[in-house]
Design an enzyme around this catalytic site. Structure first.
Site, PDB file in Angstrom:
ATOM      1  N   GLY A  42      10.103  41.547  23.355  1.00  9.20           N
ATOM      2  CA  GLY A  42       9.644  41.422  24.746  1.00  9.20           C
ATOM      3  C   GLY A  42      10.089  40.170  25.472  1.00  9.20           C
ATOM      4  O   GLY A  42      10.329  40.188  26.676  1.00  9.20           O
ATOM      5  N   ASP A  98       6.523  37.264  26.316  1.00  6.98           N
ATOM      6  CA  ASP A  98       6.488  38.148  27.470  1.00  6.98           C
ATOM      7  C   ASP A  98       5.097  38.185  28.102  1.00  6.98           C
ATOM      8  O   ASP A  98       4.949  38.057  29.308  1.00  6.98           O
ATOM      9  CB  ASP A  98       6.945  39.573  27.085  1.00  6.98           C
ATOM     10  N   ASP A 101      -2.157  38.735  25.874  1.00  3.16           N
ATOM     11  CA  ASP A 101      -3.193  39.733  26.106  1.00  3.16           C
ATOM     12  C   ASP A 101      -4.479  39.204  25.462  1.00  3.16           C
ATOM     13  O   ASP A 101      -5.185  38.400  26.058  1.00  3.16           O
ATOM     14  CB  ASP A 101      -2.675  41.040  25.479  1.00  3.16           C
ATOM     15  N   PHE A 150      -1.662  48.044  31.972  1.00  2.00           N
ATOM     16  CA  PHE A 150      -0.533  48.071  31.050  1.00  2.00           C
ATOM     17  C   PHE A 150       0.772  48.003  31.846  1.00  2.00           C
ATOM     18  O   PHE A 150       1.051  48.864  32.678  1.00  2.00           O
ATOM     19  CB  PHE A 150      -0.559  49.322  30.177  1.00  2.00           C
ATOM     20  N   ASP A 157       7.764  46.833  27.081  1.00  3.01           N
ATOM     21  CA  ASP A 157       8.043  48.252  26.865  1.00  3.01           C
ATOM     22  C   ASP A 157       6.794  49.125  26.857  1.00  3.01           C
ATOM     23  O   ASP A 157       5.677  48.640  26.661  1.00  3.01           O
ATOM     24  CB  ASP A 157       8.742  48.440  25.515  1.00  3.01           C
TER      25      ASP A 157
HETATM   26  P1  IMP Z   1      -2.061  39.834  21.920  1.00  2.64           P
HETATM   27  O1  IMP Z   1      -2.078  38.692  22.918  1.00  2.64           O
HETATM   28  O2  IMP Z   1      -2.104  39.363  20.494  1.00  2.64           O
HETATM   29  O3  IMP Z   1      -3.165  40.801  22.192  1.00  2.64           O
HETATM   30  O4  IMP Z   1      -0.736  40.675  22.018  1.00  2.64           O
HETATM   31  C1  IMP Z   1       0.270  40.424  22.878  1.00  2.64           C
HETATM   32  C2  IMP Z   1       1.374  41.426  22.661  1.00  2.64           C
HETATM   33  O5  IMP Z   1       0.940  42.750  22.984  1.00  2.64           O
HETATM   34  C3  IMP Z   1       2.519  41.146  23.612  1.00  2.64           C
HETATM   35  O6  IMP Z   1       3.450  40.268  23.049  1.00  2.64           O
HETATM   36  C4  IMP Z   1       3.086  42.526  23.865  1.00  2.64           C
HETATM   37  O7  IMP Z   1       4.032  42.848  22.882  1.00  2.64           O
HETATM   38  C5  IMP Z   1       1.894  43.455  23.736  1.00  2.64           C
HETATM   39  N1  IMP Z   1       1.322  43.790  25.071  1.00  2.64           N
HETATM   40  C6  IMP Z   1       0.127  43.399  25.549  1.00  2.64           C
HETATM   41  N2  IMP Z   1      -0.093  43.882  26.790  1.00  2.64           N
HETATM   42  C7  IMP Z   1       1.021  44.603  27.109  1.00  2.64           C
HETATM   43  C8  IMP Z   1       1.404  45.342  28.299  1.00  2.64           C
HETATM   44  O8  IMP Z   1       0.698  45.438  29.320  1.00  2.64           O
HETATM   45  N3  IMP Z   1       2.629  45.939  28.241  1.00  2.64           N
HETATM   46  C9  IMP Z   1       3.454  45.860  27.155  1.00  2.64           C
HETATM   47  N4  IMP Z   1       3.136  45.166  26.031  1.00  2.64           N
HETATM   48  C10 IMP Z   1       1.921  44.544  26.015  1.00  2.64           C
HETATM   49 MG    MG Z   2       5.441  40.325  22.635  1.00  2.00          MG
END
Ligand code: IMP
Ligand code: MG
Length: 177
Positions: A42, A98, A101, A150, A157
């Site tokens: 990403g 990228d 979340d 999303f 992606d």
């Molecule tokens: P987290 O912060 O550990 O929950 O995960 C982050 C990862 O989840 C990012 O690096 C993305 O790969 C994926 N991700 C989270 N939200 C989105 C979205 O809205 N679109 C696409 N990928 C996402």
């Molecule tokens: Mg990522």
């Protein structure tokens, strides 16, 4: 490409913001070399654009991680799928992501990389969904805060598609059209 995509951040707005953040990083790291670490896949598009806007010596490395969890939630247990090629000891490291979340992936990654003794370690993300945060992580540079939707494009992606969109968009479900 049958899904409908609604533009959330236009190509022009993304590129202007990356220019701005690049100028800020250039100021903040004056006299240093920025060692950028891209979190694949990403972060790839964002890192390439950002690197072009930093007016300093820049070196690049790449890493891929997977975080296991139930369904679409990341677990915070991060597994390195592809490790860095070079040591980061003594380097001024900038992690390029990228999107943040829940924050679990980045919090775990930061912890792992700090054990390798970089001179400094900062985080730069294209997008941040602050409403979704579960694990606290200090983020140094954020291009855009976005709502809990999303998103795709600019590296992000949906089922491996849409990474190549030059803007950031939201996939609109059939029912919502
Ligand atoms: P987290 O912060 O550990 O929950 O995960 C982050 C990862 O989840 C990012 O690096 C993305 O790969 C994926 N991700 C989270 N939200 C989105 C979205 O809205 N679109 C696409 N990928 C996402
Ligand atoms: Mg990522």
């Amino acid at each position: 490409m049958n899904d409908k995509i609604k533009v959330l951040v236009s190509e022009e707005d993304v590129n202007n913001k990356i220019r701005e953040i690049g100028a800020q990083i250039t100021k903040d790291y004056a006299g240093k070399q920025v060692h950028m670490i891209c979190v694949l896949k990403g972060g790839a598009f964002f890192m390439c654009e950002l690197a072009k806007r930093i007016d300093l010596d820049v070196s690049l490395d790449f890493m891929a991680v997977s975080s296991y969890g139930s369904g679409t939630e990341s677990s915070g247990v991060v597994k390195i799928v592809k490790d860095l090629d070079e040591s980061i000891t003594g380097k001024d490291v900038l992690i390029v992501e990228d999107i943040i979340d829940s924050g679990r992936t980045l919090a775990a990654l930061k912890e792992m990389l700090l054990q390798r003794n970089p001179a400094s370690l900062k985080i730069c993300t294209l997008l941040d969904k602050p409403d979704r945060r579960v694990t606290h992580v200090d983020v140094d540079y954020v291009c855009f805060d976005i709502p809990d939707e999303f998103v795709v494009g600019y590296g992000l992606d949906y089922d491996q598609k849409y990474r190549n969109l030059p803007y950031i968009g939201v996939v609109v479900n059939e029912e919502q059209q």
